[in-house]
Design a protein around this motif. Structure first.
Motif, short mmCIF file in Angstrom:
data_model
loop_
_atom_site.label_atom_id
_atom_site.label_comp_id
_atom_site.label_asym_id
_atom_site.label_seq_id
_atom_site.Cartn_x
_atom_site.Cartn_y
_atom_site.Cartn_z
N LEU A 1 -54.33 -30.94 22.02
CA LEU A 1 -55.45 -31.81 21.66
C LEU A 1 -55.45 -32.15 20.17
CD1 LEU A 1 -58.32 -30.25 23.78
CD2 LEU A 1 -57.22 -32.45 24.12
N VAL A 2 -55.24 -31.15 19.34
CA VAL A 2 -55.20 -31.38 17.90
C VAL A 2 -54.03 -32.30 17.54
CG1 VAL A 2 -54.81 -30.26 15.66
CG2 VAL A 2 -56.39 -29.25 17.30
N GLY A 3 -52.89 -32.07 18.16
CA GLY A 3 -51.72 -32.91 17.92
C GLY A 3 -51.96 -34.34 18.34
N GLY A 4 -52.61 -34.53 19.49
CA GLY A 4 -52.92 -35.88 19.94
C GLY A 4 -53.82 -36.63 18.98
N VAL A 5 -54.82 -35.94 18.45
CA VAL A 5 -55.73 -36.57 17.49
C VAL A 5 -54.98 -36.90 16.19
CG1 VAL A 5 -57.76 -36.14 16.03
CG2 VAL A 5 -57.80 -35.53 18.45
N ARG A 6 -54.15 -36.02 15.72
CA ARG A 6 -53.41 -36.28 14.48
C ARG A 6 -52.42 -37.42 14.65
NH1 ARG A 6 -52.81 -31.76 10.31
NH2 ARG A 6 -51.28 -33.30 9.69
N VAL A 7 -51.76 -37.49 15.80
CA VAL A 7 -50.82 -38.59 16.05
C VAL A 7 -51.58 -39.90 16.15
CG1 VAL A 7 -49.26 -39.54 17.79
CG2 VAL A 7 -49.02 -37.18 17.09
N TYR A 8 -52.74 -39.88 16.77
CA TYR A 8 -53.55 -41.10 16.88
C TYR A 8 -53.98 -41.59 15.50
CZ TYR A 8 -57.37 -44.20 18.14
OH TYR A 8 -58.21 -45.28 18.25
N ILE A 9 -54.37 -40.66 14.64
CA ILE A 9 -54.77 -41.04 13.28
C ILE A 9 -53.58 -41.62 12.52
CG2 ILE A 9 -55.50 -40.09 11.05
CD1 ILE A 9 -57.30 -38.14 12.66
N LYS A 10 -52.41 -41.02 12.65
CA LYS A 10 -51.21 -41.54 11.98
C LYS A 10 -50.85 -42.93 12.52
CE LYS A 10 -48.41 -37.90 10.16
NZ LYS A 10 -47.09 -37.36 10.07
N TRP A 11 -50.97 -43.09 13.82
CA TRP A 11 -50.62 -44.37 14.43
C TRP A 11 -51.54 -45.48 13.95
CZ3 TRP A 11 -51.60 -45.78 20.20
CH2 TRP A 11 -50.89 -46.93 20.53
N ASN A 12 -52.84 -45.18 13.86
CA ASN A 12 -53.80 -46.18 13.40
C ASN A 12 -53.65 -46.48 11.92
OD1 ASN A 12 -55.02 -46.88 15.77
ND2 ASN A 12 -56.61 -45.32 15.62
N SER B 1 -43.66 -37.19 14.46
CA SER B 1 -44.86 -36.38 14.62
C SER B 1 -45.14 -36.11 16.10
CB SER B 1 -46.05 -37.10 13.98
OG SER B 1 -47.21 -36.33 14.11
N ILE B 2 -44.93 -37.12 16.94
CA ILE B 2 -45.14 -36.94 18.38
C ILE B 2 -44.18 -35.89 18.92
CG2 ILE B 2 -44.85 -38.04 20.64
CD1 ILE B 2 -45.92 -40.61 19.39
N MET B 3 -42.93 -35.98 18.53
CA MET B 3 -41.94 -35.03 19.03
C MET B 3 -42.27 -33.61 18.58
SD MET B 3 -40.13 -36.77 20.94
CE MET B 3 -38.86 -35.63 21.35
N GLY B 4 -42.73 -33.45 17.36
CA GLY B 4 -43.09 -32.12 16.86
C GLY B 4 -44.27 -31.52 17.61
N TRP B 5 -45.33 -32.30 17.80
CA TRP B 5 -46.51 -31.79 18.48
C TRP B 5 -46.24 -31.55 19.97
CZ3 TRP B 5 -50.48 -29.61 16.29
CH2 TRP B 5 -50.78 -29.91 14.98
N VAL B 6 -45.53 -32.47 20.61
CA VAL B 6 -45.23 -32.29 22.03
C VAL B 6 -44.30 -31.09 22.22
CG1 VAL B 6 -44.02 -33.32 24.00
CG2 VAL B 6 -45.66 -34.67 22.70
N GLY B 7 -43.33 -30.93 21.33
CA GLY B 7 -42.42 -29.79 21.41
C GLY B 7 -43.15 -28.47 21.28
N SER B 8 -44.09 -28.38 20.34
CA SER B 8 -44.83 -27.13 20.17
C SER B 8 -45.74 -26.87 21.36
CB SER B 8 -45.63 -27.16 18.88
OG SER B 8 -46.62 -28.16 18.93
#
Length: 107
Positions: free
Chosen positions: A63-74, A83-90
């Protein structure tokens, strides 16, 4: 005082007999297998909650990774894929570890 051959032999024989007697009494204590079984059952009671805790931590990381990726994307950052690969991998790692821990201990 001179020690004779018989005296040295008798001391060694006495030491040998005492060591054998000690080993026999040490093995006669019993309860070793029962203690190991009790420890194994105690450990098994902790594994299920630990596996669930790891899965919960993985969900929170996701959840935290999804929010951070969304903020970076926007914000238009260029390294969104990294960033997506790092959060999804973890997140996947934590989910797999939680499942493997449960499967390893047969819970």
């Amino acid at each position: 005082m001179k020690t004779t051959l018989f005296s040295k032999f008798s001391k060694r024989a006495l030491l040998f007999v005492l060591s054998i007697a000690y080993a026999v009494t040490a093995n006669a204590q019993g309860g070793g297998a029962a203690g190991i079984d009790a420890g194994a059952s105690e450990l098994t009671t902790y594994i299920d909650p630990i596996g669930n805790l790891i899965l919960i931590i993985g969900a929170i990381v996701g959840l935290v990774g999804g929010v951070r990726v969304y903020i970076k994307w926007n914000s238009g950052d260029n390294d969104v894929q990294k960033s997506i690969m790092g959060w999804v991998g973890s997140c996947v790692f934590l989910m797999v570890v939680g499942t493997i821990v449960k499967a390893f201990f047969g819970v």
